[in-house]
Enzyme design. Structure first.
Site, PDB file in Angstrom:
ATOM      1  N   ASP A   1      -6.755   1.968   1.122  1.00 47.56           N
ATOM      2  CA  ASP A   1      -6.779   2.336   2.535  1.00 47.56           C
ATOM      3  C   ASP A   1      -8.204   2.137   3.040  1.00 47.56           C
ATOM      4  O   ASP A   1      -9.058   1.578   2.338  1.00 47.56           O
ATOM      5  CB  ASP A   1      -6.296   3.773   2.739  1.00 47.56           C
TER       6      ASP A   1
ATOM      7  N   LYS B   1       0.830  -1.202   0.000  1.00 45.46           N
ATOM      8  CA  LYS B   1       0.000   0.000   0.000  1.00 45.46           C
ATOM      9  C   LYS B   1       0.868   1.256   0.000  1.00 45.46           C
ATOM     10  O   LYS B   1       0.642   2.174  -0.801  1.00 45.46           O
ATOM     11  CB  LYS B   1      -0.928   0.018   1.213  1.00 45.46           C
TER      12      LYS B   1
END
Length: 230
Positions: free
Chosen positions: A158, A140
C-alpha cells in the site's frame, strides 16, 4: 472498485536515485522489523473472512479508522454474502456513503457477494487467484486477506509499504506490484509479519510528511526522506 493505479509522483517521475540497501542492511532491516513488530496485526475490525474482505475492499484509498466507523452498521444489516448480494445498491451506498469512492465500492461489494454465492457456495475462497477473480479484488486486496486470515507468506504494497520500501533502499520500482516482487525476493519469508510491520511503521513513524526520524529505530539505515506515493 478496481484497485487504484499508482499515482504519478513527481519524485518518481524525476527518477531520483536512492542508494540500494546492501544484503547486510536488508538482513538488519528485516530483523529489526520482526523484533519491533512481532505481534503486528491489521487495525481493521472484522469477525470472519467475509467481513475481512469487505473491510479490505473499503480500505482502498480510505483510512482504516474511517472503515471501522462504517462497517459495524453494514455488517449488522448484511451479515452474510447472501444478504449482501440481495441488497439494493442504494441501501449499500447509504451504509458506506462516508467512504471514498462509495458508488463504485457499493457496486463491487454487491457483485462480489453475488459471485461468492454463485461460484463458491457462500464461502470466501482463501486462494489468491480465486480471490482475484472476484469483482473489485486485485492482488493487493487478495494478499491482505490471505495475510490476515491465513498468515500467508505474502506481502501487500500500500502507500505506506511503498514509501518505506523506497526510503530504505529496498526497492526502486515505480509500481506497487513491482515493489511487491522486490520485497518478496529479498525478504523471502516472514512476509505476513513484515507486511503488517511496514504498514504500521509507515503509518505512525515513517510518515509521508514530517517523519519521526528521531524516534526511528531504522534511521541509521534510511536512504532518503523523499515523500514517495503510490
Amino acid at each position: 472498485m478496481p484497485e487504484s493505479k499508482p499515482k504519478k509522483d513527481s519524485n518518481i517521475t524525476k527518477k531520483i536515485k536512492v542508494k540500494k540497501a546492501t544484503k547486510a542492511e536488508i538482513a538488519c532491516i528485516k530483523a529489526l522489523f520482526l523484533e519491533h513488530y512481532k505481534n503486528a496485526k491489521t487495525e481493521l475490525s472484522y469477525r470472519n473472512d467475509f467481513e475481512l474482505l469487505i473491510a479490505v475492499m473499503l480500505s482502498a484509498q480510505c483510512t482504516d479508522k474511517r472503515v471501522n466507523l462504517i462497517t459495524p452498521a453494514l455488517f449488522e444489516k448484511y451479515p452474510t454474502p447472501e444478504a449482501l448480494s440481495g441488497a439494493t445498491l442504494d441501501s449499500i451506498k447509504e451504509c458506506i456513503k462516508t467512504c471514498s469512492f462509495f458508488n463504485n465500492k457499493a457496486e463491487n461489494l454487491k457483485a462480489m457477494a453475488k459471485e461468492v454465492c454463485e461460484r463458491f457456495g457462500g464461502e470466501i475462497p482463501l486462494e489468491r487467484e480465486a480471490l482475484k477473480s472476484l469483482p473489485g479484488v486485485g492482488q493487493k486486496t487478495a494478499n491482505v486477506v490471505l495475510i490476515e486470515s491465513k498468515e500467508a507468506n505474502f506481502i501487500a504494497v500500500d502507500t505506506h509499504v511503498f514509501r518505506v520500501s523506497h526510503r530504505l533502499g529496498l526497492s526502486s520500482a515505480s509500481t506497487p506490484l513491482a515493489t511487491e516482487e522486490d520485497l518478496t525476493r529479498i525478504f523471502k519469508d516472514n512476509l505476513a509479519t513484515l507486511h503488517q510491520a511496514m504498514v504500521l511503521f509507515g503509518r505512525y513513524t515513517c510518515k509521508a510528511v514530517n517523519p519521526k526520524c528521531t524516534e526511528c529505530f531504522l534511521s541509521h539505515l534510511c536512504k532518503s526522506k523523499t515523500t514517495y506515493r503510490c
